[in-house]
Design an enzyme around this catalytic site. Sequence first.
Site, PDB file in Angstrom:
ATOM      1  N   GLY A  84       8.476   9.242   6.502  1.00 20.89           N
ATOM      2  CA  GLY A  84       7.293   9.546   6.088  1.00 20.89           C
ATOM      3  C   GLY A  84       6.907   8.755   4.742  1.00 20.89           C
ATOM      4  O   GLY A  84       7.737   8.050   4.453  1.00 20.89           O
ATOM      5  N   ASN A  85       5.900   9.004   4.087  1.00 22.21           N
ATOM      6  CA  ASN A  85       5.520   8.530   2.684  1.00 22.21           C
ATOM      7  C   ASN A  85       5.045   9.476   1.867  1.00 22.21           C
ATOM      8  O   ASN A  85       4.659  10.551   2.260  1.00 22.21           O
ATOM      9  CB  ASN A  85       4.597   7.183   3.146  1.00 22.21           C
ATOM     10  CG  ASN A  85       3.392   7.593   3.781  1.00 22.21           C
ATOM     11  OD1 ASN A  85       2.742   8.250   3.046  1.00 22.21           O
ATOM     12  ND2 ASN A  85       3.076   7.178   4.815  1.00 22.21           N
TER      13      ASN A  85
END
Length: 399
Positions: free
Chosen positions: A210-211
Amino acid sequence: MSASALSGREVLLVVGGGIAAFKSALVARELQRRGAAVETVLTAAGQRFISGVTFAGITGRAARVDLWDPSYPGELHIALTAKADLVLVAPATADLLARMAHGLGDDLATTCLLAARAPVLVAPAMHPRMWEHPATQANVALLRARGVTLAGPVVGPLASGESGIGRMSEPAAIVDAAARALTPQDLAGRRVVVSAGGTHEAIDPVRFVGNRSSGRMGYAVAARARDRGATVVLVSGPTALAAPEGVEVHRVRSARQMRDAVLGAAPSADLVVMAAAVADYRPADVAAEKIKKSDAELVIRMVKNPDILAELGAARRPGGPMLVGFALETGDLVERAREKLARKGCDLVVANLADDGFDGDDNRVTLVTPGAVVPLERMSKAAVADRILDHLAAQGRGD
Ligand code: C5P
């Protein structure tokens, strides 16, 4: 939500007699926090639930309760309504709605409601059986037909211990509606699709790549577009943010799910704002079982994700939506934004440096269009959203 809609505005808060009146103190405080000045009028029943002293303490102005107030020499209901930019009735009980609908004027609250020429917003609160009663529904229909706006009621736990429709909207939602009522509807009839948040690309059933995107920028665009009258579809990756009221929210996890949702909604849109931090890569294979720990190195092979914005740009046709992309960079901001504008075929790129925009409530961006580079000062994400949406509003005016 923009602070500007309420900033410097005069709100007349009418507090009816329901248990939800205790939440009206929070409504007053939130109005005040967003820059409005508040006068409070309590009905006789309202005073049974909450004291005028509470509102005086919050607003810095004496709460008014009496049409015959001997301390006020003139016509109090005329003075209070003459300066009001908005009249907000919270809670609006069944009785107060009925008295409004039928034009009664036998106390300070109802005379104010008759004398007011400002927009009127009501936040009903009552037991579901009272809300659903044909008399209440007919009164509400009459008030709506006269241009009164409603915030709620919503479904939820009630004072009686039951649950159902009739609970007053939460203070923040009521104040959002108040800001909306004071916002010019320059995007009425327009359709806006916004993507927001990061994406989660699965590694196995419990892990993902993810980020750090918070989703705040995209949610601000969605909320402001709604406030300005647009019909809004928000395609949201996983975030901790509450869905904005009055917006159609599609929740997705992966880039490919986001692509399907955005491409599904885009054809009927006037504007697509890709504020999401879409993962450029995803694991090539998703393990069916949780990957077990071992002493060996773990190598995850990544493959390219579809570029949603570039796909929309490549499929452009006359009359299609205006396309807005974001460029989060760590250097060469304008150069990279210009390159992205051309490569992805969009109308506007909102460029910012990674240090300036992540997470917080404000952002410093540069707006890059084929003809101009406009650096903006640091401002709230709601204000940035407005600057982006101004491009759609301007297009509507044929500029
Ligand atoms: O190329 P880059 O990721 O910097 O481009 C950012 C812009 O492109 C953003 O508007 C983002 O939402 C969009 N994008 C996309 N699909 C991707 C990657 C980025 O739509 N796979």
